[in-house]
Design an enzyme around this catalytic site. Structure first.
Site, PDB file in Angstrom:
ATOM      1  CB  ALA A  50      -1.101  -0.243   1.371  1.00 44.09           C
ATOM      2  CD  GLU A  51       0.055   4.103   2.099  1.00 40.08           C
ATOM      3  OE1 GLU A  51      -0.719   4.855   1.645  1.00 40.08           O
ATOM      4  OE2 GLU A  51       0.099   2.983   2.743  1.00 40.08           O
ATOM      5  CB  THR A  52       7.488   2.014  -0.329  1.00 35.86           C
ATOM      6  OG1 THR A  52       7.036   0.663  -0.739  1.00 35.86           O
ATOM      7  CG2 THR A  52       8.951   1.986  -0.090  1.00 35.86           C
ATOM      8  CG  PHE A  77       6.619   7.279  -3.275  1.00 32.81           C
ATOM      9  CD1 PHE A  77       6.604   8.013  -4.724  1.00 32.81           C
ATOM     10  CD2 PHE A  77       7.700   7.809  -2.389  1.00 32.81           C
ATOM     11  CE1 PHE A  77       7.237   9.004  -4.938  1.00 32.81           C
ATOM     12  CE2 PHE A  77       8.538   8.709  -2.697  1.00 32.81           C
ATOM     13  CZ  PHE A  77       8.295   9.566  -3.956  1.00 32.81           C
ATOM     14  CG  HIS A 108       0.352   1.802   6.995  1.00 26.24           C
ATOM     15  ND1 HIS A 108       0.019   2.179   5.647  1.00 26.24           N
ATOM     16  CD2 HIS A 108       1.227   0.600   6.776  1.00 26.24           C
ATOM     17  CE1 HIS A 108       0.755   1.517   4.719  1.00 26.24           C
ATOM     18  NE2 HIS A 108       1.288   0.742   5.441  1.00 26.24           N
TER      19      HIS A 108
END
Length: 300
Positions: A45-47, A65, A76
């Site tokens: 979902a994100e980095t 991102f 999160h």
């Protein structure tokens, strides 16, 4: 170039639950295009990529991102990044203290650590911007985008609307837990009527006291490469502030235990709070626990 990374599951106390996050410990020298490619490679979902702060009194600069786009703020990723950096004990050669402060595109994000004795187990954040309520969104449009019937949308408390405290979401209350379970995102409806620059996604919620929770939530953001998110800190902290703002009490402390990711098989627990004084929202926060999963090196 070799980039060290750590992955964690966020808003959970057990492995393979919650929302996975990849944290690049040092993103120095990485271009924005490369950052986006890295996030697409992880396909979470994100980095996040951690950079030295512009202000030395802050902990770090953090860029976030999804697989398709950069976000100015997210929940999160901040909580997971704070947990990772505090567990490592240093960032860019500097000791990581408590509280933490991250420089982000939406503003400064402040975080406190959650501990079990001497052990760091998670973090809690305050959003970088005050709550804002934007335009209403037609219930039939929300229903179509989520493969539901218009009758599934509850409007007694509020119409579906776009709300933000750093990143925008459409909030819509549903009438039943069964409707929440039946929801499915339709990317074609999002593409035509809810473009990415209008709202990040749709957050559906239902009041549900089973299992010790107050709300059950699902969030769809297909245009950001996130068909469904297991845990959405930025959305749920804004939702808690929004629900507090709707309450008639002029002075109120609202605390909510929010379940998300249940229908995905990645159950998450988000603990949110909002405080209202003299009719004005004065504080919001959201927190949760984290579990470390992997450590490795990415070759760029």
């Amino acid at each position: 170039m070799q980039l060290e990374f750590i992955t964690v599951d966020v808003f959970t106390e057990r492995r393979f639950g919650g929302n996975p996050l990849a944290v690049i410990l040092d993103g120095s020298g990485v271009t924005t295009a490369q950052m986006q490619s890295i996030a697409a490679e992880f396909n979470l979902a994100e980095t996040t990529l951690v950079l030295p702060p512009q202000d030395p009194s802050h902990t770090a600069a953090v860029r976030i991102f999804t697989p398709r786009a950069e976000l100015p703020f997210a929940g999160h990723p901040n909580i997971g990044t704070a947990y990772v950096l505090a567990s490592e004990g240093n960032s860019h050669g500097r000791t990581v203290g408590d509280p933490l402060a991250f420089e982000e595109k939406a503003g400064l994000v402040r975080l406190d650590l959650i501990r079990d004795g001497a052990t760091i187990t998670g973090a809690r954040l305050a959003p970088p911007q005050p709550l804002t309520r934007g335009e209403d969104v037609a219930p039939d449009l929300v229903a179509a985008a989520c493969s539901l019937a218009p009758a599934d949308i509850a409007t007694a408390n509020h119409a579906p609307c776009i709300t933000s405290c750093g990143v925008s979401f459409v909030f819509a209350e549903l009438k039943s837990r069964s409707a929440l379970a039946a929801a499915r995102p339709r990317a074609d409806i999002f593409s035509e009527h809810l473009k990415a620059d209008r709202a990040t996604g749709i957050l559906l919620y239902v009041r549900d006291n089973s299992g010790g929770f107050d709300l059950q939530v699902r969030m769809f953001a297909p245009l950001y490469g996130v068909p469904e998110d297991p845990a959405t800190g930025s959305g749920n902290v804004a939702l808690t502030g929004f629900l507090a703002s709707l309450r008639p009490e002029r002075d109120l402390t609202l605390k909510l235990r929010i379940a998300q990711g249940v229908d995905m098989g990645r159950p998450s627990l988000l603990e949110a709070a909002a405080e209202k004084r003299d009719g004005k929202l004065v504080a919001m926060s959201i927190g949760g626990r984290c579990v470390r999963m992997m450590r490795g090196t990415l070759e760029l």
